[in-house]
Design a protein around this motif. Sequence first.
Motif, short mmCIF file in Angstrom:
data_model
loop_
_atom_site.label_atom_id
_atom_site.label_comp_id
_atom_site.label_asym_id
_atom_site.label_seq_id
_atom_site.Cartn_x
_atom_site.Cartn_y
_atom_site.Cartn_z
N ARG A 177 0.86 -1.19 0.00
CA ARG A 177 0.00 0.00 0.00
C ARG A 177 0.89 1.24 0.00
O ARG A 177 1.67 1.45 0.94
N PRO A 178 0.79 2.06 -1.03
CA PRO A 178 1.60 3.28 -1.08
C PRO A 178 1.36 4.16 0.15
O PRO A 178 0.25 4.24 0.66
N GLY A 179 2.43 4.78 0.60
CA GLY A 179 2.33 5.67 1.74
C GLY A 179 2.51 4.99 3.08
O GLY A 179 2.57 5.67 4.11
N VAL A 180 2.58 3.67 3.09
CA VAL A 180 2.80 2.91 4.32
C VAL A 180 4.21 2.32 4.29
O VAL A 180 4.61 1.74 3.27
N ALA A 181 4.96 2.49 5.36
CA ALA A 181 6.33 1.98 5.41
C ALA A 181 6.35 0.47 5.16
O ALA A 181 5.41 -0.24 5.55
N GLU A 183 7.90 -1.94 6.49
CA GLU A 183 7.84 -2.78 7.69
C GLU A 183 6.48 -2.72 8.38
O GLU A 183 6.23 -3.50 9.31
N ARG A 184 5.58 -1.87 7.91
CA ARG A 184 4.26 -1.74 8.54
C ARG A 184 3.14 -2.17 7.61
O ARG A 184 1.97 -1.91 7.88
N GLN A 185 3.46 -2.85 6.53
CA GLN A 185 2.44 -3.28 5.56
C GLN A 185 1.49 -4.30 6.19
O GLN A 185 1.88 -5.17 6.96
N ASN A 186 0.22 -4.18 5.79
CA ASN A 186 -0.82 -5.10 6.24
C ASN A 186 -0.70 -6.42 5.48
O ASN A 186 -0.48 -6.42 4.27
N LEU A 187 -0.88 -7.54 6.18
CA LEU A 187 -0.75 -8.85 5.53
C LEU A 187 -1.80 -9.03 4.43
O LEU A 187 -1.54 -9.70 3.43
N GLN A 188 -2.97 -8.47 4.60
CA GLN A 188 -4.01 -8.54 3.57
C GLN A 188 -3.54 -7.85 2.29
O GLN A 188 -3.73 -8.35 1.18
N ASP A 189 -2.92 -6.68 2.45
CA ASP A 189 -2.40 -5.97 1.28
C ASP A 189 -1.27 -6.75 0.61
O ASP A 189 -1.21 -6.83 -0.62
N LEU A 190 -0.39 -7.32 1.39
CA LEU A 190 0.75 -8.05 0.82
C LEU A 190 0.31 -9.23 -0.03
O LEU A 190 1.04 -9.66 -0.94
N THR A 191 -0.89 -9.76 0.23
CA THR A 191 -1.36 -10.94 -0.51
C THR A 191 -2.52 -10.66 -1.46
O THR A 191 -2.85 -11.52 -2.28
N TRP A 192 -3.11 -9.46 -1.39
CA TRP A 192 -4.33 -9.21 -2.18
C TRP A 192 -4.33 -7.91 -2.98
O TRP A 192 -5.09 -7.78 -3.94
N ILE A 193 -3.54 -6.93 -2.63
CA ILE A 193 -3.68 -5.59 -3.19
C ILE A 193 -3.48 -5.60 -4.71
O ILE A 193 -2.71 -6.38 -5.26
N ARG A 194 -4.20 -4.69 -5.39
CA ARG A 194 -4.03 -4.57 -6.83
C ARG A 194 -4.00 -3.08 -7.25
O ARG A 194 -2.94 -2.47 -7.29
N HIS A 198 -0.83 -0.81 -8.26
CA HIS A 198 -0.42 -0.76 -9.67
C HIS A 198 -0.46 0.67 -10.22
O HIS A 198 0.35 1.02 -11.08
N ASP A 199 -1.41 1.46 -9.75
CA ASP A 199 -1.59 2.81 -10.29
C ASP A 199 -0.60 3.82 -9.72
O ASP A 199 -0.49 4.94 -10.25
N HIS A 200 0.10 3.45 -8.69
CA HIS A 200 1.04 4.38 -8.04
C HIS A 200 2.33 4.47 -8.85
O HIS A 200 2.97 3.46 -9.13
N THR A 201 2.72 5.67 -9.24
CA THR A 201 3.92 5.84 -10.07
C THR A 201 5.13 6.35 -9.31
O THR A 201 6.24 6.38 -9.85
N GLY A 202 4.92 6.74 -8.05
CA GLY A 202 6.05 7.23 -7.27
C GLY A 202 7.01 6.12 -6.89
O GLY A 202 6.66 4.93 -6.89
N LEU A 203 8.22 6.50 -6.57
CA LEU A 203 9.23 5.52 -6.17
C LEU A 203 9.04 5.12 -4.71
O LEU A 203 8.57 5.90 -3.88
N TYR A 204 9.42 3.90 -4.41
CA TYR A 204 9.38 3.38 -3.03
C TYR A 204 10.81 3.31 -2.49
O TYR A 204 11.79 3.47 -3.22
N ALA A 205 10.89 3.01 -1.20
CA ALA A 205 12.21 2.85 -0.57
C ALA A 205 12.98 1.70 -1.19
O ALA A 205 14.22 1.71 -1.22
#
Length: 257
Positions: A177-181, A183-194, A198-205
């Motif tokens: 999930r963009p905007g969330v560190a 190390e703090r990602q939700n397990l639901q997002d790690l396995t389900w997010i789309r 996908h629409d986020h174009t900014g760079l991540y860490a």
Amino acid sequence: MAEPGIHFLDARGPDGMRLYAIGDVHGRLDLLVAMHNQIKAEIERDLVADWRVIHLGDYVDRGPDSKGIIDFLIEAKARDRRHLMLAGNHDIGFLDFLKTPDPEGLFIRFGGIQTALSYGVAISEGTSVWFGRAETAVRKGHQALLEAVPQGHVDFLRSLRFSATFGDFFFCHAGIRPGVALERQNLQDLTWIRDVFHDHTGLYAKIIVHGHTPVPEAEVMANRVNVDTLAWQSGMLTALVVDGTDKRILTMTIKEA
């Protein structure tokens, strides 16, 4: 203060370590074996000092040999702990069905029938109306599957990690999930997010390496890499290879007989 992002072209793996990240397999043992054989040959040919093979989840459902996949991965991990396996939503869905036989759940609706068959269990086919005999058949199939699935397979699925980090790369099944560190990602997002991912174009860490959403060929973006090429149907299994600053796509292709 937000951590500065990194572009794929600038990202690098750990010094002295080659990374292989393999996309969704979905019961295609033939493709996974071929991929592992190719990886082994490359490691031996190039005298690679250290390595990790990271499997991005979705080992079961849809394809013909989910049981064989889990047997193979258990053996690979026992042989060398540098084989890492992450959890996909279908793997969790399999565990969920073993716990509660929901006829409207992911397992029954999206390929679990094939998973059950790989264990020698036939759960009623074509049950689009979930009442009466159809619902009873699901319960009976669930009981038969509980008896057929080895405890070692359940333990393996329960042991799956949700993410891994090496160098400038963050590995997970679906995305973040963009905007969330990280190390703090939700397990639901790690396995389900789309879409929001996908629409986020900014760079991540770190560069996010994922599967979950099928694409015709590996999708290499500035901030992420998608290696889910619908192996169970396309006959093509894809991996990202990282060696220092060098990055490449590795594919195995076998059409199902």
